[in-house]
Design a protein around this motif. Structure first.
Motif: not given
Ligand code: SF4
Length: 342
Positions: A112, A114-116, A119, A121, A161-162, A195
């Motif tokens: 993913c 998105m880099g939260c 998380c 992942t 994933g997003e 997200c």
């Protein structure tokens, strides 16, 4: 020339493909039933199709999907399923037990982008998009090739994933999941979690009518910017405006997921802010205690802090449920999936 994988085609796409071959439209439905009702592994098995059509399909198309490589079972019964893709990459799906049925949590990307910060992942970065057939193929693998399969009734797109960053493939996958000749799920039983890609939320509501879950996790922009970089592009006001525009038939509600992290976003004052933020939105909240993973910078809050947070929301008349963490001992819980074969 590369063969087209028929599992990557939407119901309309299969119809176009079959009519392009000069065959009747209803053959497309027959082909879909072989794929999604009988889990056919070759075109030759599809005996309701003419020999000539089967031969033609063999020459021009493929139908392979992800293969189960390994299944791990957690103490609470949750199963983490590692699947191998055609190019040798791996993804994970999770089977979550309920009282009478199971829920399949599917991935939409390898990794993913998105880099939260909370998380695992996200910490591993992005490899590639999954095709529609690789998204639905997780479900067919779980349904037909695990003992729990016949009891899998719900799907959540909340794995690796997003989903909305792989928009077209996700929507095609949902069309296959909810088509009668496809996997036949009611759209009430399919949930997409995001997200917060606001522009795609509005489009999604127009394209497919499934349940929407938003990963919120902070009561203000300052903290959400830190926890979820996507917030810098689509801050809370933009995100919540998109949520208000999301069409929801009948008595359905949006779901806001809120991962509670000790000392970060878990105080009663934070709960008050969340209550104000979501005012007038038809929604419920899922409170998730942070699932720790190797190298994580956050910790799970104490049970008393979790209870106090929930109480504040309940006082404001929000349905708010503390979600038991499922499968955390095998890194199968929210935000813990890595697609690693070890
Ligand atoms: Fe990606 Fe979801 Fe993890 Fe964020 S929480 S990094 S969107 S997989």
């Amino acid at each position: 020339m590369d063969k087209v994988n028929v599992r990557d085609l939407s119901p309309e796409g299969i119809e176009a493909y079959i009519t392009h071959l000069g065959k009747e439209k209803y053959r497309a439905r027959q082909l879909m039933k072989w794929l999604y009702h009988f889990d056919a592994s070759s075109f030759q098995e599809m005996t309701t199709l003419s020999r000539q059509l089967r031969h033609h399909l063999e020459e021009t198309a493929s139908l392979d999907g992800p293969e189960i490589a390994k299944i791990l079972t957690a103490a609470d019964g949750t199963k983490k399923v590692l699947l191998r893709l055609r190019d040798g990459l791996h993804i994970e799906s999770v089977l979550i037990p309920g009282r009478n049925h199971w829920t399949a949590c599917l991935s939409t990307q390898v990794g993913c982008a998105m880099g939260c910060r909370f998380c695992f992942t996200g910490a591993l970065g992005f490899r590639r998009q999954l095709t529609p057939g690789e998204i639905t193929g997780q479900f067919t693998a779980l349904r037909f090739r695990t003992p729990e399969g016949p009891k899998v009734k719900n799907v959540v797109l909340m794995g690796m994933g997003e989903p909305l960053a792989n928009y077209d493939h996700t929507v095609t996958a949902v069309r296959i999941l909810t088509d009668d000749a496809g996997l036949g799920l009611s759209n009430r039983r399919v949930t997409i979690s995001t997200c917060g890609l606001a522009p795609w939320i509005v489009r999604l509501g127009q394209d497919v009518c499934v349940n929407l879950a938003i990963s919120l996790n902070a009561p203000d922009d300052e903290r959400r910017d830190y926890l979820m970089p996507i917030n810098k592009r689509y801050p809370l006001a933009t995100l919540l405006a998109a949520c208000r525009d999301y069409p929801m038939p009948g008595r359905r509600m949006l779901t806001f997921e809120y991962i509670l992290m000790a000392g970060v976003n878990d105080s009663p004052a934070d709960a008050e802010k969340v209550a104000r933020l979501l005012k007038n939105l038809r929604c419920k909240l899922n409170l998730i205690v942070f699932n720790e993973f190797p190298g994580a910078e956050f910790r799970a809050p104490a049970p008393e802090a979790v209870a106090a947070f929930q109480q504040t929301l309940l006082r404001h008349h929000y349905t708010s449920i503390i979600r038991a963490s499922r499968g955390s001992d095998i890194l199968a819980a929210c935000g813990q999936l890595t697609g690693r074969a070890d």
